[in-house]
Each structure stands twice: as C-alpha cells, then as structure tokens.
Design a protein around this motif. Structure first.
Motif, short mmCIF file in Angstrom:
data_model
loop_
_atom_site.label_atom_id
_atom_site.label_comp_id
_atom_site.label_asym_id
_atom_site.label_seq_id
_atom_site.Cartn_x
_atom_site.Cartn_y
_atom_site.Cartn_z
N ASN A 1 28.27 14.86 -3.37
CA ASN A 1 27.23 13.80 -3.80
C ASN A 1 25.54 13.66 -2.92
OD1 ASN A 1 28.86 12.01 -5.04
ND2 ASN A 1 29.36 10.77 -3.29
N VAL A 2 25.57 14.10 -1.99
CA VAL A 2 24.09 14.55 -0.84
C VAL A 2 23.79 15.28 -2.04
CG1 VAL A 2 23.57 15.27 1.04
CG2 VAL A 2 25.50 14.10 1.29
N LEU A 3 24.59 16.67 -2.06
CA LEU A 3 23.34 17.68 -3.55
C LEU A 3 22.79 17.00 -4.37
CD1 LEU A 3 24.95 21.14 -2.72
CD2 LEU A 3 23.08 19.80 -1.05
N VAL A 4 23.48 16.37 -5.69
CA VAL A 4 23.38 15.83 -6.69
C VAL A 4 22.11 14.89 -6.26
CG1 VAL A 4 24.05 14.48 -8.70
CG2 VAL A 4 25.01 16.28 -7.50
N ARG A 5 22.46 13.67 -5.31
CA ARG A 5 21.71 13.20 -5.01
C ARG A 5 20.09 13.02 -4.63
NH1 ARG A 5 23.09 10.90 0.41
NH2 ARG A 5 21.34 12.32 1.33
N ASP A 6 20.02 13.79 -3.67
CA ASP A 6 18.63 14.74 -3.38
C ASP A 6 17.82 15.59 -4.66
OD1 ASP A 6 19.21 12.75 -1.25
OD2 ASP A 6 19.23 14.72 0.46
N LYS A 7 18.63 16.24 -5.14
CA LYS A 7 18.32 17.37 -6.12
C LYS A 7 18.10 18.18 -5.42
CE LYS A 7 16.37 13.14 -9.14
NZ LYS A 7 16.66 12.18 -8.47
N ILE A 8 19.22 19.20 -4.76
CA ILE A 8 19.41 20.55 -4.43
C ILE A 8 19.68 21.13 -5.32
CG2 ILE A 8 19.48 21.59 -2.09
CD1 ILE A 8 18.13 19.81 -1.80
N GLY A 9 18.72 21.78 -6.02
CA GLY A 9 18.80 22.53 -7.19
C GLY A 9 19.77 21.35 -8.17
N GLU A 10 21.12 22.69 -9.01
CA GLU A 10 21.11 21.75 -9.97
C GLU A 10 22.78 22.21 -9.80
OE1 GLU A 10 19.84 23.23 -13.76
OE2 GLU A 10 18.02 22.62 -12.99
N LYS A 11 23.64 21.13 -10.09
CA LYS A 11 24.94 21.36 -10.15
C LYS A 11 25.71 22.68 -11.40
CE LYS A 11 27.51 17.72 -11.76
NZ LYS A 11 28.79 16.36 -11.46
N PRO A 12 26.37 22.87 -10.81
CA PRO A 12 26.96 24.14 -11.25
C PRO A 12 28.42 23.76 -13.38
CG PRO A 12 27.35 24.92 -9.27
CD PRO A 12 27.09 23.32 -9.16
N LYS A 13 27.36 23.87 -14.22
CA LYS A 13 28.39 23.39 -14.86
C LYS A 13 29.06 24.13 -15.10
CE LYS A 13 24.24 24.29 -17.77
NZ LYS A 13 23.47 24.49 -16.83
N LEU A 14 29.18 25.44 -15.03
CA LEU A 14 30.49 26.30 -14.93
C LEU A 14 32.01 25.47 -14.12
CD1 LEU A 14 30.53 29.77 -13.74
CD2 LEU A 14 29.50 27.35 -12.78
N VAL A 15 31.69 24.89 -13.23
CA VAL A 15 32.49 23.92 -12.74
C VAL A 15 32.97 22.22 -12.41
CG1 VAL A 15 33.54 23.17 -10.45
CG2 VAL A 15 32.73 25.78 -11.06
N ASP A 16 33.72 22.00 -13.25
CA ASP A 16 34.47 20.37 -13.46
C ASP A 16 33.98 19.12 -11.69
OD1 ASP A 16 34.34 17.81 -13.72
OD2 ASP A 16 36.09 17.54 -14.73
N CYS A 17 32.77 19.75 -11.03
CA CYS A 17 32.93 19.52 -9.46
C CYS A 17 33.67 18.13 -9.58
CB CYS A 17 32.00 19.13 -8.85
SG CYS A 17 30.88 20.95 -8.73
N PHE A 18 33.67 17.49 -7.87
CA PHE A 18 33.93 16.46 -7.57
C PHE A 18 33.10 15.61 -7.18
CE2 PHE A 18 38.14 18.29 -7.14
CZ PHE A 18 39.12 17.94 -7.12
N GLN A 19 32.36 14.97 -7.94
CA GLN A 19 31.71 13.99 -7.74
C GLN A 19 31.28 12.95 -8.03
OE1 GLN A 19 27.55 13.77 -9.39
NE2 GLN A 19 27.75 12.24 -7.20
N ASP A 20 31.17 12.03 -6.74
CA ASP A 20 31.49 10.26 -6.98
C ASP A 20 30.31 9.53 -6.50
OD1 ASP A 20 32.00 7.85 -7.94
OD2 ASP A 20 34.05 7.92 -8.96
N PHE A 21 29.45 8.72 -6.44
CA PHE A 21 28.70 7.79 -5.81
C PHE A 21 29.44 6.94 -4.83
CE2 PHE A 21 24.99 10.13 -7.77
CZ PHE A 21 24.39 10.47 -6.68
N LYS A 22 31.12 6.52 -5.51
CA LYS A 22 31.94 5.16 -5.24
C LYS A 22 31.74 5.46 -3.01
CE LYS A 22 36.26 4.20 -4.57
NZ LYS A 22 37.34 5.01 -4.93
N TYR A 23 31.64 7.15 -2.84
CA TYR A 23 31.71 7.31 -1.85
C TYR A 23 30.53 7.85 -1.26
CZ TYR A 23 36.32 8.57 -3.21
OH TYR A 23 37.81 8.04 -3.72
N GLU A 24 29.33 6.95 -1.47
CA GLU A 24 27.93 7.42 -0.96
C GLU A 24 27.56 6.35 0.15
OE1 GLU A 24 24.10 7.89 -0.39
OE2 GLU A 24 25.30 8.75 -1.68
N GLY A 25 27.73 7.59 1.30
CA GLY A 25 28.15 7.11 2.77
C GLY A 25 28.71 7.08 3.77
N TRP A 26 29.95 7.34 3.05
CA TRP A 26 31.27 6.98 3.71
C TRP A 26 31.56 9.22 4.11
CZ3 TRP A 26 36.05 5.46 0.43
CH2 TRP A 26 35.86 4.32 0.09
#
Length: 242
Positions: A123-148
């Motif tokens: 969540n932190v990396l996607v939100r802050d645009k740190i690099g690009e989330k790899p396409k070859l892995v279906d990463c766990f990522q959900d902004f429901k958990y922002e700030g948790w």
C-alpha cells in the motif's frame, strides 16, 4: 535447483549453469541501476538500499528476501522484471526491515501475518509511486488497509477473511519472509541468533535516522516519519518518572 513459481511466472528449470551465471551478473548490474534510481527519485529508499549487501540465492530462493543485512535474489525472478519493478521489490524489502516485520509476528499464524505485512508494505509503495508494482506477481494490495498496522490487518484477515475464503484467492506474497531463527544457515536460508537479530534491528533504526536526514523533509513516507518520531521523541510516563 528447486524453486516454486507464481501464477504468472515460474523459473526455467532447464536453464544452464552458464546462462544462469551470466544472468546473475546482469541482474546484479540492474539492481545497482535500480538502487541509483531510488537514490535520485526516492532518496530515503535509495540510502537504505545502499546499506544492504546484494546476494544471489538461486539455489534456495524463488523470488526475493531480506534479513536486515542482505538482499537475497533469484536471478530469473529479477530478470523477468523491468528496472522500475526491481525498484519496487527493493523498496518492499526495505519496508519489511523498517517496520520490523521480521520480529513482530510473535505467535501469530505465519502465513496470515506475512500476508498482512505485504498489504502494509505494498500500500505504501503503490500510494507513494515507488517504482512499479511487478506484473508477474498478483500482489496483496488494498487501500482498505490504509493507515492500519500489520497487527490490525492480521486481526481483520483472521476475523473476516480466513474463515470464509481461501486467502490465496486474494493475491500472492511478493517475496519470501524468512524464519531467521530456524534457517539452515549452511548455504541456504540464513539462520540468526536472537542477539544478532537485535543488533540488526538497532542498526536498522540508525540507518533509518541517517537515511531520513539525508533524504530531507517531505521525502520520507508518513508511516516511516512517525516511526522515526517515536524513536527520537519517545513519550514519557511522568507518573512513573516522578
């Protein structure tokens, strides 16, 4: 070599030793390029990355891992990614160290806690645009958990997810989360004593402070800035002091 794959990627079991050796050299060069990219665009992560030794682990590691001192990589995994995706993976490993996900699991279910930790980091990396989330892995990522916190995500997963669906339906771990107390330590996954792990945690705190100072104001993720504030401005219980 026997390593597991992902939904959208798996290593070539028939790769020759010569080809793997050359690929490993090429990947080390690309990791260096990615670290420079982080230094230029995201200096906190770049400074933290320079403190990790880069080690190939093709024989036992399917993706990437970190023990606080070393960044371990599978050459075929990294070779299948763009430089921006490699930046994401390096930053992912750094945040596992920064948030002490190596030491906070306690007696929680390892698989579910690892998933919770990946939600926080991604969540932190996607939100802050740190690099690009790899396409070859279906990463766990959900902004429901922002700030948790990872513990809060873990509790939510245990209460609302695990009993109802297969956790694997929600995604995949980007990397391998090492059990440092029970590694084989003999050419495979590292094994560290509790004293060594404490030394590493203390070193990471020092690295965080110097990396944040080098990066400058506004160049550190909010979650990391709050951690640093806790280290440098601990709340005191005046009743206990008096």
């Amino acid at each position: 070599m026997s390593v597991a794959g992902k939904k959208h990627w798996e290593p070539d079991p028939d790769i020759t030793e010569d080809a793997l050796e050359q690929m490993t050299k090429d990947v080390i060069d690309r990791i260096t390029v990615a670290r420079v990219g982080l230094l230029l665009k995201h200096p906190f992560f770049g400074n933290m990355a320079t403190r990790l030794k880069v080690k190939a682990a093709n024989d036992w590691l399917p993706t990437a891992a970190v023990d606080g001192r070393n960044l371990y990589f599978n050459a075929q995994f990294f070779n299948a990614m763009s430089n921006a995706e490699i930046e994401f993976v390096i930053a992912h490993e750094i945040l596992h160290c920064v948030f002490d996900h190596l030491g906070r699991r306690d007696d929680r279910d390892p698989k579910i806690y690892n998933v919770a930790a990946d939600y926080i980091v991604n969540n932190v990396l996607v939100r802050d645009k740190i690099g690009e989330k790899p396409k070859l892995v279906d990463c766990f990522q959900d902004f429901k958990y922002e700030g948790w916190t990872s513990e809060e995500v873990y509790d939510d997963l245990m209460e609302n997810v695990v009993e109802h669906i297969d956790i694997d339906e929600l995604g995949e771990l980007l990397d391998e989360h090492l059990d440092l107390e029970n590694g084989d330590g003999d050419g495979g996954a590292p094994k560290l004593s509790k004293e060594e792990m404490k030394e590493i945690r203390d070193s990471i705190k020092e690295s965080m402070l110097s990396a944040a100072q080098a990066a400058g104001a506004g160049k550190v993720p909010g979650e990391v800035a709050r951690l640093i504030k806790q280290f440098t401005e601990p709340k005191m219980n005046w009743r206990e002091i008096l």
